[in-house]
Design a protein around this motif. Structure first.
Motif, PDB file in Angstrom:
ATOM      1  N   GLY A  55       0.955  -1.339   0.108  1.00  0.00           N
ATOM      2  CA  GLY A  55       0.029  -0.132   0.115  1.00  0.00           C
ATOM      3  C   GLY A  55       0.786   1.380   0.066  1.00  0.00           C
ATOM      4  N   LEU A  56       0.369   2.373  -0.626  1.00  0.00           N
ATOM      5  CA  LEU A  56       1.195   3.685  -0.751  1.00  0.00           C
ATOM      6  C   LEU A  56       1.460   4.400   0.737  1.00  0.00           C
ATOM      7  N   LEU A  57       0.546   4.247   1.584  1.00  0.00           N
ATOM      8  CA  LEU A  57       0.732   5.066   2.724  1.00  0.00           C
ATOM      9  C   LEU A  57       1.724   4.272   3.531  1.00  0.00           C
ATOM     10  N   ASN A  58       1.589   2.947   3.665  1.00  0.00           N
ATOM     11  CA  ASN A  58       2.763   2.325   4.201  1.00  0.00           C
ATOM     12  C   ASN A  58       4.051   2.519   3.597  1.00  0.00           C
ATOM     13  N   LEU A  59       4.208   2.638   2.179  1.00  0.00           N
ATOM     14  CA  LEU A  59       5.657   2.753   1.697  1.00  0.00           C
ATOM     15  C   LEU A  59       5.864   4.075   1.812  1.00  0.00           C
ATOM     16  N   ILE A  60       5.335   5.203   2.083  1.00  0.00           N
ATOM     17  CA  ILE A  60       5.663   6.548   2.435  1.00  0.00           C
ATOM     18  C   ILE A  60       6.134   6.513   3.693  1.00  0.00           C
ATOM     19  N   LYS A  61       5.376   5.772   4.551  1.00  0.00           N
ATOM     20  CA  LYS A  61       5.856   5.801   6.016  1.00  0.00           C
ATOM     21  C   LYS A  61       7.382   5.166   6.291  1.00  0.00           C
ATOM     22  N   LEU A  62       7.450   4.131   5.396  1.00  0.00           N
ATOM     23  CA  LEU A  62       8.752   3.264   5.337  1.00  0.00           C
ATOM     24  C   LEU A  62       9.870   4.248   4.719  1.00  0.00           C
ATOM     25  N   LEU A  63       9.564   5.080   3.754  1.00  0.00           N
ATOM     26  CA  LEU A  63      10.593   6.030   3.150  1.00  0.00           C
ATOM     27  C   LEU A  63      10.938   7.175   3.998  1.00  0.00           C
ATOM     28  N   LYS A  64       9.949   7.537   4.855  1.00  0.00           N
ATOM     29  CA  LYS A  64      10.256   8.572   5.707  1.00  0.00           C
ATOM     30  C   LYS A  64      11.214   8.079   6.796  1.00  0.00           C
ATOM     31  N   ALA A  65      11.025   6.962   7.350  1.00  0.00           N
ATOM     32  CA  ALA A  65      11.823   6.420   8.271  1.00  0.00           C
ATOM     33  C   ALA A  65      13.209   6.117   8.071  1.00  0.00           C
ATOM     34  N   VAL A  66      13.619   6.024   6.677  1.00  0.00           N
ATOM     35  CA  VAL A  66      14.964   5.760   6.194  1.00  0.00           C
ATOM     36  C   VAL A  66      15.522   6.905   5.543  1.00  0.00           C
ATOM     37  N   ASP A  67      14.471   8.307   5.672  1.00  0.00           N
ATOM     38  CA  ASP A  67      15.184   9.439   4.953  1.00  0.00           C
ATOM     39  C   ASP A  67      15.154   9.333   3.501  1.00  0.00           C
ATOM     40  N   LEU A  68      14.425   8.772   2.956  1.00  0.00           N
ATOM     41  CA  LEU A  68      14.005   8.733   1.387  1.00  0.00           C
ATOM     42  C   LEU A  68      12.899   9.579   0.949  1.00  0.00           C
ATOM     43  N   GLU A  69      12.374  10.417   1.751  1.00  0.00           N
ATOM     44  CA  GLU A  69      11.128  10.778   1.447  1.00  0.00           C
ATOM     45  C   GLU A  69      11.286  11.969   0.436  1.00  0.00           C
ATOM     46  N   GLU A  70      12.371  12.617   0.401  1.00  0.00           N
ATOM     47  CA  GLU A  70      12.681  13.555  -0.906  1.00  0.00           C
ATOM     48  C   GLU A  70      13.002  13.051  -2.038  1.00  0.00           C
ATOM     49  N   LYS A  71      13.194  11.876  -2.311  1.00  0.00           N
ATOM     50  CA  LYS A  71      13.206  11.136  -3.432  1.00  0.00           C
ATOM     51  C   LYS A  71      12.090  10.928  -3.973  1.00  0.00           C
ATOM     52  N   LEU A  72      10.549  10.952  -3.166  1.00  0.00           N
ATOM     53  CA  LEU A  72       9.379  10.947  -3.680  1.00  0.00           C
ATOM     54  C   LEU A  72       9.011  11.865  -4.704  1.00  0.00           C
ATOM     55  N   ASP A  73       9.728  13.092  -4.533  1.00  0.00           N
ATOM     56  CA  ASP A  73       9.734  14.461  -5.620  1.00  0.00           C
ATOM     57  C   ASP A  73      10.039  13.791  -7.260  1.00  0.00           C
ATOM     58  N   LEU A  74      10.998  12.768  -7.009  1.00  0.00           N
ATOM     59  CA  LEU A  74      11.515  12.375  -8.619  1.00  0.00           C
ATOM     60  C   LEU A  74      10.510  11.363  -8.975  1.00  0.00           C
ATOM     61  N   LEU A  75       9.784  10.722  -8.210  1.00  0.00           N
ATOM     62  CA  LEU A  75       8.964   9.700  -8.648  1.00  0.00           C
ATOM     63  C   LEU A  75       7.770  10.158  -9.756  1.00  0.00           C
ATOM     64  N   ILE A  76       7.144  11.253  -9.138  1.00  0.00           N
ATOM     65  CA  ILE A  76       6.084  12.186 -10.117  1.00  0.00           C
ATOM     66  C   ILE A  76       6.577  13.589  -9.696  1.00  0.00           C
ATOM     67  N   PRO A  77       7.312  14.212 -10.841  1.00  0.00           N
ATOM     68  CA  PRO A  77       7.713  15.503 -10.663  1.00  0.00           C
ATOM     69  C   PRO A  77       6.603  16.468 -10.722  1.00  0.00           C
ATOM     70  N   ASP A  78       6.749  17.455 -10.050  1.00  0.00           N
ATOM     71  CA  ASP A  78       5.684  18.643 -10.066  1.00  0.00           C
ATOM     72  C   ASP A  78       5.527  19.235 -11.430  1.00  0.00           C
ATOM     73  N   PRO A  79       4.348  19.248 -12.077  1.00  0.00           N
ATOM     74  CA  PRO A  79       4.243  19.798 -13.456  1.00  0.00           C
ATOM     75  C   PRO A  79       4.580  21.037 -13.405  1.00  0.00           C
ATOM     76  N   GLN A  80       4.341  21.963 -12.388  1.00  0.00           N
ATOM     77  CA  GLN A  80       4.394  23.322 -12.290  1.00  0.00           C
ATOM     78  C   GLN A  80       5.928  23.576 -12.369  1.00  0.00           C
ATOM     79  N   GLU A  81       6.823  22.842 -12.327  1.00  0.00           N
ATOM     80  CA  GLU A  81       8.323  23.090 -12.155  1.00  0.00           C
ATOM     81  C   GLU A  81       8.998  22.607 -13.349  1.00  0.00           C
ATOM     82  N   ARG A  82       8.357  22.265 -14.364  1.00  0.00           N
ATOM     83  CA  ARG A  82       8.778  21.755 -15.623  1.00  0.00           C
ATOM     84  C   ARG A  82       9.274  23.084 -16.438  1.00  0.00           C
TER      85      ARG A  82
END
Length: 112
Positions: A55-82
């Motif tokens: 599940g997505l919410l559990n994945l987000i929690k796990l990524l935050k716990a190992v300090d990878l939450e900033e990498k989530l922005d690379l998964l689906i980039p903000d279209p306003q910043e293209r």
């Protein structure tokens, strides 16, 4: 392994879970410690590290716990910043539309 469109969904999931496990081990964190920090059960962590869906919410929690939450922005980039966003300042699209087919069957009328 490089993740690309040629891989099956399960192969991508297996690769992501393998990478996550490597990050957890590099952080010197046991599954129990990760469970306490992320508030995700040890069983869920074990399932994820074996390539199962958690599940997505559990994945987000796990990524935050190992300090990878900033990498989530690379998964689906903000279209306003293209870069194209700065070229044309149109309002963001609200829905996708099908493209019209061009009929190239046009004739002058004197053809048979």
């Amino acid at each position: 392994m490089k993740i690309n469109r040629d891989l099956q969904d399960k192969a991508i999931a297996k690769e992501l879970s393998s990478r996550f496990k490597q990050y957890r081990i590099a952080a010197s964190m046991t599954r129990t410690e990760l469970a306490e920090k992320s508030m995700v059960s040890v069983g869920t962590i074990a399932r994820f590290e074996n390539g199962s869906d958690i599940g997505l919410l559990n994945l987000i929690k796990l990524l935050k716990a190992v300090d990878l939450e900033e990498k989530l922005d690379l998964l689906i980039p903000d279209p306003q910043e293209r870069p194209s966003h700065y070229v044309d300042n149109n309002a963001p699209k609200q829905r996708a539309r099908k493209r019209k087919k061009n009929d190239n069957d046009w004739k002058w009328g004197d053809e048979e």
